[in-house]
Design a protein around this motif. Structure first.
Motif, mmCIF file in Angstrom:
data_model
loop_
_atom_site.group_PDB
_atom_site.id
_atom_site.type_symbol
_atom_site.label_atom_id
_atom_site.label_comp_id
_atom_site.label_asym_id
_atom_site.label_seq_id
_atom_site.Cartn_x
_atom_site.Cartn_y
_atom_site.Cartn_z
ATOM 1 N N ASN A 1 0.807 -1.221 0.000
ATOM 2 C CA ASN A 1 0.000 0.000 0.000
ATOM 3 C C ASN A 1 0.839 1.270 0.000
ATOM 4 O OD1 ASN A 1 -2.402 -1.543 0.210
ATOM 5 N ND2 ASN A 1 -2.081 -1.781 2.409
ATOM 6 N N ILE A 2 2.152 1.132 -0.091
ATOM 7 C CA ILE A 2 3.007 2.312 -0.036
ATOM 8 C C ILE A 2 3.030 3.020 -1.384
ATOM 9 C CG2 ILE A 2 5.425 3.036 0.129
ATOM 10 C CD1 ILE A 2 5.696 1.096 2.441
ATOM 11 N N GLY A 3 2.807 4.325 -1.326
ATOM 12 C CA GLY A 3 2.774 5.111 -2.551
ATOM 13 C C GLY A 3 3.337 6.495 -2.337
ATOM 14 N N VAL A 4 2.930 7.417 -3.183
ATOM 15 C CA VAL A 4 3.459 8.790 -3.125
ATOM 16 C C VAL A 4 3.115 9.481 -1.811
ATOM 17 C CG1 VAL A 4 3.389 9.048 -5.631
ATOM 18 C CG2 VAL A 4 1.397 9.710 -4.281
ATOM 19 N N GLU A 5 2.147 8.921 -1.079
ATOM 20 C CA GLU A 5 1.705 9.546 0.172
ATOM 21 C C GLU A 5 2.826 9.640 1.203
ATOM 22 O OE1 GLU A 5 -1.629 7.749 -2.030
ATOM 23 O OE2 GLU A 5 0.197 6.884 -1.176
ATOM 24 N N VAL A 6 3.838 8.742 1.112
ATOM 25 C CA VAL A 6 4.948 8.818 2.083
ATOM 26 C C VAL A 6 5.729 10.119 1.898
ATOM 27 C CG1 VAL A 6 5.137 6.305 2.264
ATOM 28 C CG2 VAL A 6 6.591 7.520 0.627
ATOM 29 N N ASP A 7 5.805 10.587 0.656
ATOM 30 C CA ASP A 7 6.478 11.868 0.390
ATOM 31 C C ASP A 7 5.657 13.042 0.914
ATOM 32 O OD1 ASP A 7 8.638 10.670 -0.806
ATOM 33 O OD2 ASP A 7 7.999 11.062 -2.866
ATOM 34 N N ILE A 8 4.327 12.910 0.890
ATOM 35 C CA ILE A 8 3.467 13.998 1.384
ATOM 36 C C ILE A 8 3.642 14.156 2.892
ATOM 37 C CG2 ILE A 8 1.104 14.847 1.564
ATOM 38 C CD1 ILE A 8 2.286 14.788 -1.300
ATOM 39 N N TRP A 9 3.736 13.017 3.611
ATOM 40 C CA TRP A 9 4.011 13.096 5.061
ATOM 41 C C TRP A 9 5.342 13.823 5.283
ATOM 42 C CZ3 TRP A 9 1.697 10.933 9.653
ATOM 43 C CH2 TRP A 9 2.503 11.023 10.788
ATOM 44 N N ALA A 10 6.381 13.426 4.539
ATOM 45 C CA ALA A 10 7.698 14.056 4.689
ATOM 46 C C ALA A 10 7.641 15.535 4.322
ATOM 47 C CB ALA A 10 8.723 13.327 3.811
ATOM 48 N N LEU A 11 6.824 15.873 3.316
ATOM 49 C CA LEU A 11 6.659 17.275 2.931
ATOM 50 C C LEU A 11 6.069 18.075 4.082
ATOM 51 C CD1 LEU A 11 6.712 19.533 0.806
ATOM 52 C CD2 LEU A 11 4.488 18.706 -0.019
ATOM 53 N N GLY A 12 5.081 17.510 4.765
ATOM 54 C CA GLY A 12 4.515 18.183 5.936
ATOM 55 C C GLY A 12 5.565 18.424 7.002
ATOM 56 N N CYS A 13 6.432 17.415 7.227
ATOM 57 C CA CYS A 13 7.531 17.570 8.195
ATOM 58 C C CYS A 13 8.508 18.656 7.754
ATOM 59 C CB CYS A 13 8.269 16.234 8.355
ATOM 60 S SG CYS A 13 7.266 14.917 9.070
ATOM 61 N N TRP B 1 9.056 16.373 15.409
ATOM 62 C CA TRP B 1 9.141 15.700 16.713
ATOM 63 C C TRP B 1 10.273 16.332 17.532
ATOM 64 C CZ3 TRP B 1 4.980 12.715 17.126
ATOM 65 C CH2 TRP B 1 4.450 12.100 15.991
ATOM 66 N N HIS B 2 10.295 17.663 17.561
ATOM 67 C CA HIS B 2 11.415 18.426 18.116
ATOM 68 C C HIS B 2 11.654 18.152 19.601
ATOM 69 C CE1 HIS B 2 7.786 20.881 18.798
ATOM 70 N NE2 HIS B 2 8.379 21.232 19.921
ATOM 71 N N LYS C 1 -0.293 6.723 17.242
ATOM 72 C CA LYS C 1 -0.992 7.666 16.349
ATOM 73 C C LYS C 1 -1.104 9.070 16.936
ATOM 74 C CE LYS C 1 -3.470 4.259 13.619
ATOM 75 N NZ LYS C 1 -4.727 3.851 12.979
ATOM 76 N N LYS C 2 -0.007 9.517 17.535
ATOM 77 C CA LYS C 2 0.018 10.886 18.059
ATOM 78 C C LYS C 2 0.248 11.854 16.899
ATOM 79 C CE LYS C 2 1.923 13.813 21.649
ATOM 80 N NZ LYS C 2 2.706 13.868 22.890
ATOM 81 N N PRO C 3 -0.502 12.947 16.824
ATOM 82 C CA PRO C 3 -0.313 13.915 15.726
ATOM 83 C C PRO C 3 1.093 14.511 15.742
ATOM 84 C CG PRO C 3 -2.346 14.347 16.933
ATOM 85 C CD PRO C 3 -1.583 13.343 17.736
ATOM 86 N N LEU C 4 1.618 14.795 14.568
ATOM 87 C CA LEU C 4 2.917 15.463 14.471
ATOM 88 C C LEU C 4 2.825 16.811 15.187
ATOM 89 C CD1 LEU C 4 5.782 15.386 12.944
ATOM 90 C CD2 LEU C 4 4.698 17.006 11.385
ATOM 91 N N PRO C 5 3.694 17.097 16.155
ATOM 92 C CA PRO C 5 3.616 18.371 16.881
ATOM 93 C C PRO C 5 3.932 19.559 15.978
ATOM 94 C CG PRO C 5 5.624 17.185 17.472
ATOM 95 C CD PRO C 5 4.812 16.249 16.626
ATOM 96 N N ILE C 6 3.125 20.594 16.098
ATOM 97 C CA ILE C 6 3.323 21.810 15.302
ATOM 98 C C ILE C 6 3.603 22.965 16.266
ATOM 99 C CG2 ILE C 6 2.302 23.399 13.632
ATOM 100 C CD1 ILE C 6 0.491 21.083 12.728
ATOM 101 N N PRO C 7 4.817 23.520 16.259
ATOM 102 C CA PRO C 7 5.169 24.611 17.182
ATOM 103 C C PRO C 7 4.241 25.822 17.044
ATOM 104 C CG PRO C 7 7.139 23.701 16.167
ATOM 105 C CD PRO C 7 5.972 23.087 15.452
ATOM 106 N N ASP C 8 4.124 26.586 18.111
ATOM 107 C CA ASP C 8 3.204 27.729 18.147
ATOM 108 C C ASP C 8 3.574 28.829 17.165
ATOM 109 O OD1 ASP C 8 1.784 26.445 20.114
ATOM 110 O OD2 ASP C 8 2.825 27.448 21.771
ATOM 111 N N ASN C 9 4.868 28.896 16.752
ATOM 112 C CA ASN C 9 5.268 29.987 15.868
ATOM 113 C C ASN C 9 4.932 29.721 14.394
ATOM 114 O OD1 ASN C 9 7.194 27.947 15.710
ATOM 115 N ND2 ASN C 9 8.895 29.367 15.312
ATOM 116 N N VAL C 10 4.291 28.597 14.106
ATOM 117 C CA VAL C 10 3.884 28.293 12.727
ATOM 118 C C VAL C 10 2.557 28.992 12.436
ATOM 119 C CG1 VAL C 10 3.185 26.455 11.141
ATOM 120 C CG2 VAL C 10 5.088 26.085 12.717
ATOM 121 N N LEU C 11 2.478 29.671 11.290
ATOM 122 C CA LEU C 11 1.260 30.381 10.905
ATOM 123 C C LEU C 11 0.072 29.410 10.862
ATOM 124 C CD1 LEU C 11 2.772 32.435 7.934
ATOM 125 C CD2 LEU C 11 2.322 33.255 10.253
#
Length: 494
Positions: free
Chosen positions: A404-416, A428-429, A446-456
């Motif tokens: 089931n692995i596809g282009v979606e793995v790159d989208i996760w990395a793009l979000g990071c 995961w700072h 399944k913990k959400p990727l943490p997003i720091p407060d300084n991100v718009l």
């Protein structure tokens, strides 16, 4: 004689080891000493000149002054930071009668030394050659123990490598029965290896010609300075027909099966036809060097990682962060739009090059996989858990999901990547590299990727969508691009 001695050591200091060897061949004496009492063998070791070192070593040259504390030539090569020499010593360990785990009088192995120097590239190389991270010195400390106590910059990457070792399978070595005739076995085995190597090289060349992959002759390449290095390759600045280029030379022979080589050639055929402003241009391949070489355009300047974390003189503006993120989306979208789509699998700031105008070039996609490659059952099972822990999508940790692995793995990395670009913090700072296995635990729960407060807020929303645990619910790179453009128009005045 004194003048001739001086000439040889002058050539060594100038890096002209071929000329130094010619002089030694004329004099027929490899035990010459400099005015300071340094032998040719020791001078070659200090300068990292493998060709000259091996020439003298095979002729029983003396090492003067001798190495202190019972250290081996491998210890010394690592102390001096000679990556190329270290790799060649490991590759030819039988000739030099050394082992990757040899210890000095204090019980320190080569891996101890590399960790003390915080040299993550050499640590990765030693681990590839199965160096033991649990081998203790006389104080009872292993290389891993040392890494936990060191506070210097760069140690986090080393700890992450150590932790990844626990999750990656070790290579299986052939068992040779002690009952068999060892001499005849060795001769026949070496002969067989050489014949197989020659046959594979011939097959690879033929396959590449049929695939119309541009092949570049080794004699046309001029290798200059090493500009980057990894556990599986060295990257040189070089020249080809008057143009400046980058040459990625792999540190192992290409000796896969005919089926894999044919597949490799077909992938190269597509990749050499990839043309996009935000993708590093693959110009061709060279197979008549000792190891396989990929030739790409040269991007002089820095990596995205350096621009975000290391450049103290110039911080990225908000407009530049938007520009970089949008360029990354364009390059990834292009890869994914191929038929079949090309999956990068190791997107991270270190693999994104930038010129002086901050034009982005995604690198290392030449080692990417086509999406159809993951339906290879047994073959793909050994290659799923590949990448950098902080940027890896959840499905890459689960071999049962290989189909089931596809282009979606790159989208996760793009979000990071976007998180790091806009926050100056690694994904995961809050988890240090010494506890990289905690990332596996967070993903397992399944913990959400943490997003720091300084991100718009608009950017944070894009990241949340990219890093959904259900791969099918992640947006395409094109959709991410469109949302970034909208957010840019809100914050950046043209």
């Amino acid at each position: 004689m004194g003048n001739q001695n001086t000439q040889i050591f002058r050539l060594i200091n100038q890096g002209q080891e071929d000329e130094a060897i010619k002089c030694l061949q004329i004099q027929k004496n490899v035990n010459l000493l400099s005015s300071n009492g340094i032998s040719v063998l020791r001078a070659a070791l200090e300068k990292g000149q493998m060709k000259l070192f091996k020439y003298c070593y095979l002729r029983n040259a003396v090492l003067m002054p001798s190495l202190e504390k019972g250290r081996t030539i491998l210890h010394r090569a690592i102390e001096l930071g000679h990556y190329d020499l270290t790799w060649k010593l490991l590759r030819d360990s039988k000739t030099f009668k050394l082992s990757v785990d040899d210890q000095d009088i204090n019980g320190k192995s080569s891996l101890h030394v590399a960790v003390e120097l915080c040299d993550s590239d050499i640590v990765a190389l030693l681990l590839k050659y199965n160096a033991r991270k649990d081998l203790k010195d006389l104080t009872g400390k292993s290389p891993y123990d040392l890494a936990l106590t060191i506070k210097y910059p760069g140690i986090e990457g080393i700890l992450e490598q150590f932790n990844m070792e626990d999750y990656l399978a070790k290579p299986i070595h052939d068992d040779i029965s002690p009952v068999r005739d060892q001499v005849s076995t060795q001769v026949s085995k070496e002969t067989k290896i050489e014949l197989e190597k020659g046959a594979k090289l011939f097959f690879l060349e033929k396959t590449l010609e049929e695939s119309k992959v541009p092949m570049i002759k080794g004699e046309e390449l001029e290798l200059q300075d090493i500009i980057n290095k990894g556990s599986s390759c060295l990257v040189y600045k070089g020249k080809w027909r008057g143009s400046e280029i980058a040459i990625k030379q792999f540190t192992t022979d290409y000796s896969e099966s005919d089926k894999k080589m044919k597949k490799f050639a077909k992938e190269l055929q597509v990749l050499t036809q990839v043309r996009h402003p935000n993708l590093l241009l693959l110009m061709g391949i060279c197979i008549d060097k000792p190891n396989l070489c990929l030739i790409t355009e040269l991007v002089p300047n820095l990596t995205l990682f350096y621009a975000i974390h290391k450049n103290k003189e110039r911080k990225l503006t908000l407009a530049e962060r938007f520009s970089i993120s949008i360029q990354l989306c364009k390059g990834i979208s292009y890869l994914h739009s191929n038929n079949p789509p090309i999956i990068h699998r190791d997107l991270k700031p270190e693999n994104c090059l930038m010129d002086h105008n901050l034009n982005v070039k995604i690198a290392d996609f030449g080692l990417a996989r086509f999406s159809s490659s993951f339906a290879q059952s047994e073959e793909s099972m050994t290659t799923i858990c590949i990448g950098t822990t902080r940027f890896m999508a959840p499905e890459l940790f689960d071999n049962s999901k290989s189909e089931n692995i596809g282009v979606e793995v790159d989208i996760w990395a793009l979000g990071c990547l976007i998180v790091e670009i806009f926050s100056n913090k690694r994904p995961w700072h809050y988890i240090s590299s010494s506890k990289a296995n905690s990332i596996f635990f967070e993903i397992f729960n399944k913990k959400p990727l943490p997003i720091p407060d300084n991100v718009l807020p608009e950017i944070a929303e894009v990241v949340k969508e990219c890093c959904r645990y259900n791969p099918k619910k992640r947006p395409s790179a094109q959709k991410v691009l469109e949302k970034l453009e909208i957010a840019k128009n809100i914050y950046i005045l043209n």
